[in-house]
Write a protein that holds these residues in place. Structure first.
Motif, PDB file in Angstrom:
ATOM      1  N   GLY A  17      -2.090   7.210  -8.153  1.00 46.98           N
ATOM      2  CA  GLY A  17      -3.476   7.318  -8.584  1.00 46.98           C
ATOM      3  C   GLY A  17      -3.694   8.384  -9.643  1.00 46.98           C
ATOM      4  O   GLY A  17      -2.762   8.995 -10.162  1.00 46.98           O
ATOM      5  N   ALA A  18      -4.960   8.612  -9.941  1.00 48.63           N
ATOM      6  CA  ALA A  18      -5.351   9.539 -10.999  1.00 48.63           C
ATOM      7  C   ALA A  18      -5.418  10.977 -10.476  1.00 48.63           C
ATOM      8  O   ALA A  18      -5.205  11.242  -9.286  1.00 48.63           O
ATOM      9  CB  ALA A  18      -6.705   9.124 -11.570  1.00 48.63           C
ATOM     10  N   ILE A  19      -5.735  11.898 -11.391  1.00 49.59           N
ATOM     11  CA  ILE A  19      -5.773  13.326 -11.049  1.00 49.59           C
ATOM     12  C   ILE A  19      -6.731  13.597  -9.893  1.00 49.59           C
ATOM     13  O   ILE A  19      -6.400  14.302  -8.940  1.00 49.59           O
ATOM     14  CB  ILE A  19      -6.170  14.163 -12.281  1.00 49.59           C
ATOM     15  CG1 ILE A  19      -5.116  14.039 -13.373  1.00 49.59           C
ATOM     16  CG2 ILE A  19      -6.371  15.630 -11.894  1.00 49.59           C
ATOM     17  CD1 ILE A  19      -5.555  14.623 -14.702  1.00 49.59           C
ATOM     18  N   SER A  96       2.413   7.972   3.311  1.00 48.03           N
ATOM     19  CA  SER A  96       2.152   7.288   2.051  1.00 48.03           C
ATOM     20  C   SER A  96       0.676   6.954   1.888  1.00 48.03           C
ATOM     21  O   SER A  96       0.058   6.360   2.784  1.00 48.03           O
ATOM     22  CB  SER A  96       2.971   5.997   1.971  1.00 48.03           C
ATOM     23  OG  SER A  96       2.623   5.267   0.803  1.00 48.03           O
ATOM     24  N   PHE A  97       0.138   7.316   0.724  1.00 44.70           N
ATOM     25  CA  PHE A  97      -1.228   6.976   0.345  1.00 44.70           C
ATOM     26  C   PHE A  97      -1.236   5.933  -0.778  1.00 44.70           C
ATOM     27  O   PHE A  97      -2.228   5.792  -1.484  1.00 44.70           O
ATOM     28  CB  PHE A  97      -1.979   8.235  -0.106  1.00 44.70           C
ATOM     29  CG  PHE A  97      -2.170   9.250   0.982  1.00 44.70           C
ATOM     30  CD1 PHE A  97      -3.281   9.198   1.814  1.00 44.70           C
ATOM     31  CD2 PHE A  97      -1.230  10.251   1.192  1.00 44.70           C
ATOM     32  CE1 PHE A  97      -3.452  10.138   2.831  1.00 44.70           C
ATOM     33  CE2 PHE A  97      -1.397  11.188   2.202  1.00 44.70           C
ATOM     34  CZ  PHE A  97      -2.508  11.136   3.028  1.00 44.70           C
ATOM     35  N   LEU A  98      -0.143   5.232  -0.944  1.00 45.12           N
ATOM     36  CA  LEU A  98      -0.042   4.231  -2.010  1.00 45.12           C
ATOM     37  C   LEU A  98      -0.832   2.969  -1.662  1.00 45.12           C
ATOM     38  O   LEU A  98      -0.991   2.615  -0.490  1.00 45.12           O
ATOM     39  CB  LEU A  98       1.414   3.842  -2.246  1.00 45.12           C
ATOM     40  CG  LEU A  98       2.355   4.902  -2.802  1.00 45.12           C
ATOM     41  CD1 LEU A  98       3.721   4.281  -3.069  1.00 45.12           C
ATOM     42  CD2 LEU A  98       1.801   5.518  -4.088  1.00 45.12           C
ATOM     43  N   HIS A  99      -1.275   2.287  -2.700  1.00 44.40           N
ATOM     44  CA  HIS A  99      -1.852   0.946  -2.533  1.00 44.40           C
ATOM     45  C   HIS A  99      -0.684  -0.018  -2.333  1.00 44.40           C
ATOM     46  O   HIS A  99       0.048  -0.327  -3.260  1.00 44.40           O
ATOM     47  CB  HIS A  99      -2.654   0.579  -3.780  1.00 44.40           C
ATOM     48  CG  HIS A  99      -3.311  -0.764  -3.687  1.00 44.40           C
ATOM     49  ND1 HIS A  99      -4.192  -1.090  -2.681  1.00 44.40           N
ATOM     50  CD2 HIS A  99      -3.203  -1.874  -4.471  1.00 44.40           C
ATOM     51  CE1 HIS A  99      -4.615  -2.324  -2.846  1.00 44.40           C
ATOM     52  NE2 HIS A  99      -4.021  -2.822  -3.912  1.00 44.40           N
ATOM     53  N   ASP A 100      -0.523  -0.465  -1.114  1.00 47.75           N
ATOM     54  CA  ASP A 100       0.647  -1.263  -0.739  1.00 47.75           C
ATOM     55  C   ASP A 100       0.195  -2.387   0.204  1.00 47.75           C
ATOM     56  O   ASP A 100       0.608  -2.444   1.371  1.00 47.75           O
ATOM     57  CB  ASP A 100       1.678  -0.350  -0.060  1.00 47.75           C
ATOM     58  CG  ASP A 100       3.008  -1.023   0.217  1.00 47.75           C
ATOM     59  OD1 ASP A 100       3.371  -1.953  -0.516  1.00 47.75           O
ATOM     60  OD2 ASP A 100       3.676  -0.598   1.182  1.00 47.75           O
ATOM     61  N   PRO A 101      -0.686  -3.277  -0.301  1.00 45.69           N
ATOM     62  CA  PRO A 101      -1.332  -4.252   0.594  1.00 45.69           C
ATOM     63  C   PRO A 101      -0.370  -5.178   1.321  1.00 45.69           C
ATOM     64  O   PRO A 101      -0.664  -5.618   2.447  1.00 45.69           O
ATOM     65  CB  PRO A 101      -2.261  -5.035  -0.343  1.00 45.69           C
ATOM     66  CG  PRO A 101      -1.677  -4.857  -1.704  1.00 45.69           C
ATOM     67  CD  PRO A 101      -1.101  -3.471  -1.703  1.00 45.69           C
TER      68      PRO A 101
END
Length: 305
Positions: A17-19, A96-101
């Motif tokens: 993600g972004a800053i 993990s905070f990733l977008h991993d649907p």
């Protein structure tokens, strides 16, 4: 399995993600450190955000998620880099905070190591009714970590003596969305009034999204009274902000960064959900757009009294 241990030796936090997304996730790191002070903490994310966490003493190590060695982890049945697999094998917990649907990244990480894998919220929803930082911290509840401070805090020493310090107002007149931005003419009027009425300098901060706007605003100001920090590394920006007195900006990652290094200031808010996305700092005052330059000037003056 290592993941069954209640006393982890090494913990990995994965955040894309972004800053602003990264800064709002920062409270996870000191919460983990407080609960497990003996554990090594690593971050896997953007290069600049990882460097920021290490420079601020919140992480011991950082690796860049954008590196080629991680590409295979985002492909179903992908061929994963052996060096990356070996590095992952050294962790007891992976958060993990990733977008991993579809769970592709999770599946590949689990195949590479036997760490306990915890999935955190990728992006809190508007209307959640509470700060994004609080929502993100809930990822730690399954690990027995609750009631941690949800205010991002980053301690960095100011830049070298040649950098702006003391009575300096930092401004970031842009964001990743034009819809969030205060009109450029309002910025020009505010900055001009500021220099006329205050015995304080200006630091104009900008990145790729607002480079032209910053250049135009800078051209209208006396050179001796302001400095421009454009396209600078994130750690350098954080150190420069740490040497300022106050800040003015929009709903942006740099505004979250300014709040995290402890600056008071004014946020010129537009349309996003302020309850969720505002900096969770009592020192940052939100002023709703549209708003006149003189009203912003009055608000900012209070930080220099």
């Amino acid at each position: 399995m290592k993941g069954t241990s209640s006393i982890p030796r090494r913990i990995l936090v994965v955040r894309g993600g972004a800053i602003g997304d990264f800064v709002l996730t920062l409270p996870v790191l000191p919460a983990l450190r407080a609960a497990h002070p003996q554990a090594g903490l690593a971050v896997l994310g953007s290069r600049e955000c990882g460097e920021l966490a290490v420079a601020g003493g919140l992480a011991d190590e950082a690796r860049c998620l954008e590196g080629r060695e991680w590409a295979g982890f985002f492909v179903e049945d992908g061929v994963c880099d052996e060096g990356a697999r070996e590095w992952l094998a050294g962790f007891d917990w992976v958060i993990s905070f990733l977008h991993d649907p579809d769970g592709v990244f999770e599946t590949n990480v689990r195949a590479a190591c036997d760490a306990r894998f915890v999935v955190g919220c990728h992006r809190p929803l508007d209307g959640a009714g509470e700060s994004a930082a609080k929502v993100l911290l809930r990822a730690l509840e399954p690990l027995g970590i609750t009631d941690a401070c949800a205010v991002p805090k980053l301690k960095l020493s100011p830049t070298e003596p040649s950098e702006p310090k003391g009575d300096v107002l930092a401004v970031h007149p842009g964001s990743g969305s034009e819809a969030k931005n205060w009109p450029e003419e309002n910025w020009a009027e505010f900055l001009s009034q500021w220099l006329e009425e205050m015995d304080a300098e200006l630091l104009l901060v900008g990145g790729e999204a607002e480079a032209e706007r910053v250049a135009r605003l800078s051209a209208r100001l006396p050179r001796a009274r302001h400095r421009v920090l454009l396209h600078a590394p994130l750690v350098e920006v954080a150190r420069a902000l740490s040497g300022c007195r106050a800040f003015v900006g929009h709903d942006s990652g740099i505004t979250h960064l300014a709040a995290a290094v402890g600056l008071p200031g004014v946020v010129l808010w537009a349309a996003t959900d302020a309850v969720v996305w505002r900096p969770p700092s009592d020192a940052m005052e939100l002023l709703q757009q549209p708003i006149a330059p003189d009203a912003v000037l009055c608000a900012v003056k209070t930080f220099f009294n």
